[in-house]
Design an enzyme around this catalytic site. Structure first.
Site, PDB file in Angstrom:
ATOM      1  N   CYS A  12       0.865  -1.176   0.000  1.00 17.11           N
ATOM      2  CA  CYS A  12       0.000   0.000   0.000  1.00 17.11           C
ATOM      3  C   CYS A  12       0.908   1.234   0.000  1.00 17.11           C
ATOM      4  O   CYS A  12       2.136   1.115   0.124  1.00 17.11           O
ATOM      5  CB  CYS A  12      -0.880   0.002   1.244  1.00 17.11           C
ATOM      6  SG  CYS A  12       0.099   0.106   2.747  1.00 17.11           S
ATOM      7  N   HIS A  41       4.692  -6.636   8.506  1.00 20.98           N
ATOM      8  CA  HIS A  41       4.523  -8.026   8.926  1.00 20.98           C
ATOM      9  C   HIS A  41       4.665  -8.952   7.721  1.00 20.98           C
ATOM     10  O   HIS A  41       3.698  -9.513   7.240  1.00 20.98           O
ATOM     11  CB  HIS A  41       3.139  -8.213   9.557  1.00 20.98           C
ATOM     12  CG  HIS A  41       3.015  -7.548  10.880  1.00 20.98           C
ATOM     13  ND1 HIS A  41       1.896  -6.873  11.269  1.00 20.98           N
ATOM     14  CD2 HIS A  41       3.879  -7.459  11.905  1.00 20.98           C
ATOM     15  CE1 HIS A  41       2.077  -6.388  12.479  1.00 20.98           C
ATOM     16  NE2 HIS A  41       3.271  -6.733  12.883  1.00 20.98           N
ATOM     17  N   GLU A 128       0.170  -0.516  15.328  1.00 13.62           N
ATOM     18  CA  GLU A 128      -0.474   0.779  15.051  1.00 13.62           C
ATOM     19  C   GLU A 128      -1.245   1.274  16.291  1.00 13.62           C
ATOM     20  O   GLU A 128      -1.259   2.460  16.602  1.00 13.62           O
ATOM     21  CB  GLU A 128      -1.443   0.612  13.872  1.00 13.62           C
ATOM     22  CG  GLU A 128      -2.157   1.905  13.516  1.00 13.62           C
ATOM     23  CD  GLU A 128      -3.327   1.640  12.578  1.00 13.62           C
ATOM     24  OE1 GLU A 128      -3.094   1.164  11.463  1.00 13.62           O
ATOM     25  OE2 GLU A 128      -4.464   1.902  12.983  1.00 13.62           O
TER      26      GLU A 128
HETATM   27  S1  SF4 Z   1      -2.759   3.281   6.946  1.00 17.60           S
HETATM   28 FE1  SF4 Z   1      -1.768   1.303   6.891  1.00 17.60          FE
HETATM   29  S2  SF4 Z   1      -2.780   0.257   5.168  1.00 17.60           S
HETATM   30 FE2  SF4 Z   1      -3.224   2.428   4.928  1.00 17.60          FE
HETATM   31  S3  SF4 Z   1      -1.637   3.228   3.558  1.00 17.60           S
HETATM   32 FE3  SF4 Z   1      -0.932   3.516   5.676  1.00 17.60          FE
HETATM   33  S4  SF4 Z   1       0.304   1.708   6.153  1.00 17.60           S
HETATM   34 FE4  SF4 Z   1      -0.950   1.252   4.356  1.00 17.60          FE
END
Ligand code: SF4
Length: 280
Positions: A12, A41, A128
């Site tokens: 992403c 991960h 997170e």
């Molecule tokens: S919030 Fe998480 S899933 Fe979304 S772009 Fe950022 S790292 Fe990627």
């Protein structure tokens, strides 16, 4: 065999930014580059980084002299304020916290300042969430996956960026049913990247005879896609790399491929090559 690959695969935005950032640093920097914690991960990615000479640091209980003249990178999930302070001992700190995660932290701080108690639909031990809790007022936040009765009237319900939309909705509906809030904000803070992959997982798993979900076994967003796919296609396989696939999988006519947001493109290529018989 017809193979359909989800429209969004591979890293992403946040992971791509962190991965390329750390690789460029390692190439251009004269100093040694370390990552504090797992960048993502995914074992394949960690292996790739370590082959580029980028070492991972798991804790800072000890601070060997070799760290002093080096650079340390903060991963995409972010870290608590206290740990950020400890990193100041390094010569240079490069922050690769995903801007979307940073927005979540900033939003939470703003709403707490307005007097709201925060309830987050998420996993307490997810990096997170550890980052979020460690950067806001810890006394005014609770991270949970289970709805519960609260003694506060003014609350704000948000979500971990990688949870699924349906479960988040069920969670806040139940919270409203069992509580009597006078002032409530519901803010969907699920990352659009993950929502999009969720929709694709639903669509492709309804079409396919067999679905292959590629990603780290400890990646919560990959597991989410696996569970969504399993609802529509029992023949769903969760693998970290193509070596975990059996030859029988090639007997399927319609195969779909999904990946989590920390899965590298090279893992997808390997799976496609395996299905086409180019590698074994
Ligand atoms: S919030 Fe998480 S899933 Fe979304 S772009 Fe950022 S790292 Fe990627």
């Amino acid at each position: 065999m017809e193979i359909k690959i989800a429209k969004k695969t591979g890293f992403c935005y946040g992971v791509d930014r962190a991965f390329n950032g750390v690789k460029t640093l390692a190439k251009e920097s004269k100093e040694k580059v370390y990552i504090y914690g797992e960048l993502v991960h995914n074992k394949e990615v960690i292996k790739n980084l370590s082959e580029s000479g980028i070492e991972k640091i798991d804790n800072l209980k000890e601070f060997p002299q070799k760290y002093e003249n080096s650079t340390v990178v903060i991963r995409a999930h972010g870290i608590p304020k206290k740990e950020r302070e400890q990193l100041k001992k390094f010569k240079k700190v490069v922050d690769m916290t995903c801007p979307i995660v940073q927005n979540l932290v900033d939003y939470t701080n703003d709403v707490q300042l307005k007097g709201y108690y925060i309830v987050v639909y998420g996993k307490t031990n997810h990096p997170e969430m550890i980052c979020l809790k460690g950067n806001v007022d810890e006394k005014k936040i609770n991270i949970t996956l289970e709805p519960y009765k609260l003694n506060t009237n003014k609350i704000c319900i948000i979500s971990q960026t990688t949870v699924d939309n349906d479960s988040f909705k069920k969670f806040y509906m139940k919270m409203m049913e069992i509580n009597n809030f006078s002032d409530i904000i519901i803010k969907n803070t699920i990352c659009k990247e993950t929502s999009f992959r969720e929709e694709e997982a639903k669509k492709l798993s309804k079409w396919a005879e067999c679905v292959i979900v590629i990603g780290g076994k400890n990646s919560s967003n990959t597991r989410k896609l696996y569970n969504i796919s399993l609802e529509h296609c029992k023949n769903t396989h969760y693998v970290e790399n193509y070596k975990e696939l059996s030859e029988n999988i090639k007997n399927n006519e319609k195969v779909a491929i999904l990946t989590g947001s920390s899965t590298p493109q090279w893992s997808i290529k390997d799976v496609v090559d395996f299905l086409k018989g180019n590698i074994s």
